[in-house]
Enzyme design. Structure first.
Site, short mmCIF file in Angstrom:
data_model
loop_
_atom_site.label_atom_id
_atom_site.label_comp_id
_atom_site.label_asym_id
_atom_site.label_seq_id
_atom_site.Cartn_x
_atom_site.Cartn_y
_atom_site.Cartn_z
N VAL A 1 45.57 29.24 34.56
CA VAL A 1 46.49 28.17 34.15
C VAL A 1 45.96 27.51 32.89
CG1 VAL A 1 47.67 26.06 34.86
CG2 VAL A 1 47.13 27.82 36.56
N THR B 1 33.66 42.88 56.91
CA THR B 1 32.50 42.07 56.52
C THR B 1 32.96 40.88 55.68
OG1 THR B 1 32.16 43.56 54.63
CG2 THR B 1 30.81 43.95 56.58
N HIS C 1 41.85 30.43 39.83
CA HIS C 1 43.07 29.65 39.68
C HIS C 1 42.99 28.71 38.48
CE1 HIS C 1 45.12 30.20 43.86
NE2 HIS C 1 44.60 31.33 43.41
#
Length: 324
Positions: A74, A247, A70
């Protein structure tokens, strides 16, 4: 005349390199040994802290990896996601993709504090996050790679850019391809990086529409998810479910195997295997974990090269949550 024309062309090329998309120029300034002399114990310090955090809570590894993703999407890998809101700007932490879900800030802060004691004013928060993301993958059994460093920290952040640039869990395949392409990542990079969903969890609000409304979903899987994610919006929105139903605490290729049996948790997961152009990539990763690991590490390195601040740009923050 010919000589003057050649000079004009050379000037134009140099100008384009300096003013245009200069990722290639910036890339060369990132190296794997940037801190080898100025902070020789950096890697071991980060690794020890990440191992401890992941041992305490396996989900933290996925959270740190997500923070890096993230951050990079940006305005580049500049540590902007780590900045708290101030009176002068609204940061990225409360943007829609991060609100009530972005976590791991305390781990990065603790690492930064330890690094500052050993090497004050030397290592950026952006680089600490990049290294911690790699160490999180390794701590959960995933592949290792050499992290390029030398980034500097942004002095500002953008909630608007976070809202527009980070792919939503409801994204279509074409939207995913477009979002990744916008930052220089290929469709194959996108599928490989989506494999990070082999670890971690997601909130009910992100997959409610899929488990109640979509038909390309395993019926038993949908029923199980519905038990902890009520149909009504506002009820159980924050309830968690593993992105990898088999898993969730191990970095492996089971995420892709789940997609092939219609057990992708998010809409943006299952679109990768739904009769479209990426089916063959998913099938390949499902059959060949080495291929997935190789492509994932290559894509992580490539993502880490997205528009870093280098040289005299930005700063080296003393505390990751605020500018100096």
């Amino acid at each position: 005349m010919a000589s003057n024309k050649l000079i004009s062309i050379l000037v134009l090329v140099v100008t384009l390199l300096l003013q245009g998309d200069n990722n290639y120029v910036v890339e060369a300034q990132l190296t794997t040994n940037f801190y080898s002399t100025s902070c020789p114990n950096l890697l071991s310090t980060v690794q020890t802290a990440v191992k401890s955090a992941v041992n305490s809570e396996a989900r933290m590894g996925a959270s740190i990896l997500r923070l890096f993703f993230h951050d990079c999407f940006v305005n580049g890998c500049d540590g902007s996601i780590l900045l708290d809101d101030t009176s002068s700007f609204t940061g990225e932490q409360n943007a829609a993709p991060n609100r009530n879900s972005a976590r791991g800030f305390n781990v990065i802060d603790n690492i930064k504090s330890a690094v500052e004691k050993a090497c004050p004013g030397v290592v950026s928060c952006a680089d600490i996050l990049a290294i911690a993301a790699r160490d999180s993958v390794v701590a959960l059994g995933g592949p290792n790679w050499n992290v390029k460093v030398g980034r500097r920290d942004a002095r500002t952040a953008s909630q608007a850019a976070a809202n527009s640039n980070i792919p939503a869990p409801t994204s279509s395949l074409s939207q995913l391809i477009s979002s990744f392409s916008a930052v220089g990542l290929s469709t194959r990079d996108m599928v490989a990086l989506s494999g990070a969903h082999t670890i971690g969890q997601s909130r009910c609000t992100n997959f409610r529409a899929r488990i109640y409304n979509e038909t390309n979903i395993n019926a038993a899987f949908a029923t199980t998810r519905q038990r902890t994610c009520p149909r009504a919006s506002g009820s159980g929105d924050g309830n968690l479910a593993p992105l990898d139903v088999t898993t969730a605490a191990s970095f492996d290729n089971n995420y892709f195997k789940n997609l092939m049996t219609q057990r992708g948790l998010l809409h943006s997961d299952q679109v990768l295997f739904n009769g479209g152009s990426t089916d063959s990539i998913v099938r390949g990763y499902s059959n060949n974990p080495s291929s997935f690991n190789s492509d994932f590490t290559a894509a992580m390195i490539k993502m880490g090269d997205i528009s870093p601040l280098t040289g005299s740009s930005g700063e080296i923050r003393k505390v990751c949550g605020r500018t100096n």
